[in-house]
Design an enzyme around this catalytic site. Structure first.
Site, PDB file in Angstrom:
ATOM      1  N   LYS A   1       0.852  -1.188   0.000  1.00 14.88           N
ATOM      2  CA  LYS A   1       0.000   0.000   0.000  1.00 14.88           C
ATOM      3  C   LYS A   1       0.890   1.241   0.000  1.00 14.88           C
ATOM      4  CE  LYS A   1      -3.611   0.295   2.797  1.00 14.88           C
ATOM      5  NZ  LYS A   1      -4.440   0.536   4.022  1.00 14.88           N
TER       6      LYS A   1
ATOM      7  N   ASP B   1     -13.808   0.881  12.393  1.00 18.29           N
ATOM      8  CA  ASP B   1     -14.372   0.989  11.042  1.00 18.29           C
ATOM      9  C   ASP B   1     -14.585  -0.395  10.432  1.00 18.29           C
ATOM     10  OD1 ASP B   1     -15.414   2.370   8.869  1.00 18.29           O
ATOM     11  OD2 ASP B   1     -13.475   2.646   7.889  1.00 18.29           O
TER      12      ASP B   1
END
Length: 339
Positions: free
Chosen positions: A37, A164
């Site tokens: 990432k 989340d």
């Protein structure tokens, strides 16, 4: 140690998020397939999200099969790279910490700062894609529930509140033989919180169910009522997982207003309006959720557990360890989900 020699070969882009790109990559020395990432640190909010993810994943001393593993985090500035370590006094690392704390760029804006997270590569997309492109399967549902409850118990044991949880943030690794159920991995820790010890005994691990947080964050259709108020604990993760499991079992979907993509998620219908479950319970804590909505019948213990997980009162929800045990009991004691 600073180096300019790359360790990884980027193969292709496989994902694009709110604050970064994800690539499939190969480790040059071993040929191992990994996910990388890339996060550009041009905005303070990107830096804060990246550091939260780094702090959470680097705080874990052991691995769990259902939690994404951070192999390493590499900090790049103007072509030079350095492996990032938590608590480092590196001249490259400290400006990022200062940026996160102050909310403004604390390094030369002419410099190009990037963070690279090297993690497990998951080849099956996310939970949304996997569930919604296949026929309903009791075996898959049971496997996924057990995996997710185990992951959440592990995170809470390590003093991490995810904040989340949603199907988009749960990745799927296909089984090698194509026969066994895939492995899920909870990912995307950009909003997570590592709870620190406090009180008379700083050596004692923090109790995430007694550590109150005030920043309202997450994705609205999975947020607990107390998160909307800004006073919550790790029990908010239990609520989010309750929404996910309920939606998975009944194939309840919502539509993303921006992408028009179908997503697994629960809601309360008010005429033509679709209201997040947590928001509806905040407005009316006595609201009785219709569980099940679609199925003619549902396992009695599962129905009761979902209602507990989705209780407006966080004290009435099981903690992650109780939840894991309850799901194991349901999975292995009840041979049918229909009674």
């Amino acid at each position: 140690m600073v180096s300019s020699q790359p360790k990884y070969d980027l193969i292709r882009e496989v994902g694009r998020g709110s604050y970064g790109l994800v690539y499939e990559a190969l480790v040059r020395r071993t040929g191992q397939r990994v996910a990388v990432k890339k996060i550009r640190c041009q905005a303070p909010e990107n830096v804060e999200l990246a550091l939260r993810e780094f702090w959470a994943l680097s705080s874990i001393q052991s691995q769990h099969p259902n939690v994404i593993h951070l192999e390493e985090c590499v900090l790049q500035r103007d072509g030079m790279v350095q492996r990032m370590l938590h608590g480092s006094s590196s001249v490259l690392y400290l400006p990022l910490v200062e940026t996160s704390l102050k909310g403004e760029i604390a390094f030369d804006p002419r410099s190009t700062y990037c963070l690279w997270f090297v993690m497990d590569f998951c080849d099956g997309g996310d939970m949304n894609e996997y569930i919604l492109t296949r026929r309903p399967s009791r075996r898959t549902n049971t496997s996924f529930m057990l995996q997710l409850s185990s992951a959440l118990a592990f995170l809470h044991k390590n003093q991490i509140i995810h904040r989340d949880l949603k199907p988009d943030n749960i990745l799927v690794c296909k089984s090698r033989d194509g026969v066994d159920e895939p492995t899920l991995k909870v990912a995307d820790f950009g909003l997570s919180k590592v709870c620190s010890s406090s009180g008379l005994n700083p050596e004692e691990p923090a109790n995430v169910n007694k550590s109150f947080l005030s920043t309202a964050c997450g994705t609205d259709f999975y947020m607990a009522p107390e998160v909307w108020e800004g006073h919550y604990t790790a029990k908010a993760d239990i609520f989010a997982l309750g929404v996910i499991l309920w939606a998975m079992l009944e194939r309840i979907t919502i539509t993303d207003t921006h992408t028009k993509k179908r997503l697994l998620g629960g809601y309360v219908q008010r005429g033509a309006q679709v209201v997040p479950v947590g928001e509806a319970l905040l407005e009316n804590p006595k609201l009785e959720l219709l569980i099940p909505v679609k199925k003619k019948s549902m396992n009695r213990r599962m129905k009761q557990l979902l209602r507990q997980m989705l209780s407006a009162n966080p004290q009435e929800r099981p903690d992650a360890f109780q939840l894991e045990l309850k799901l194991i009991q349901i999975a292995f004691r009840d041979f049918t989900w229909e009674t």
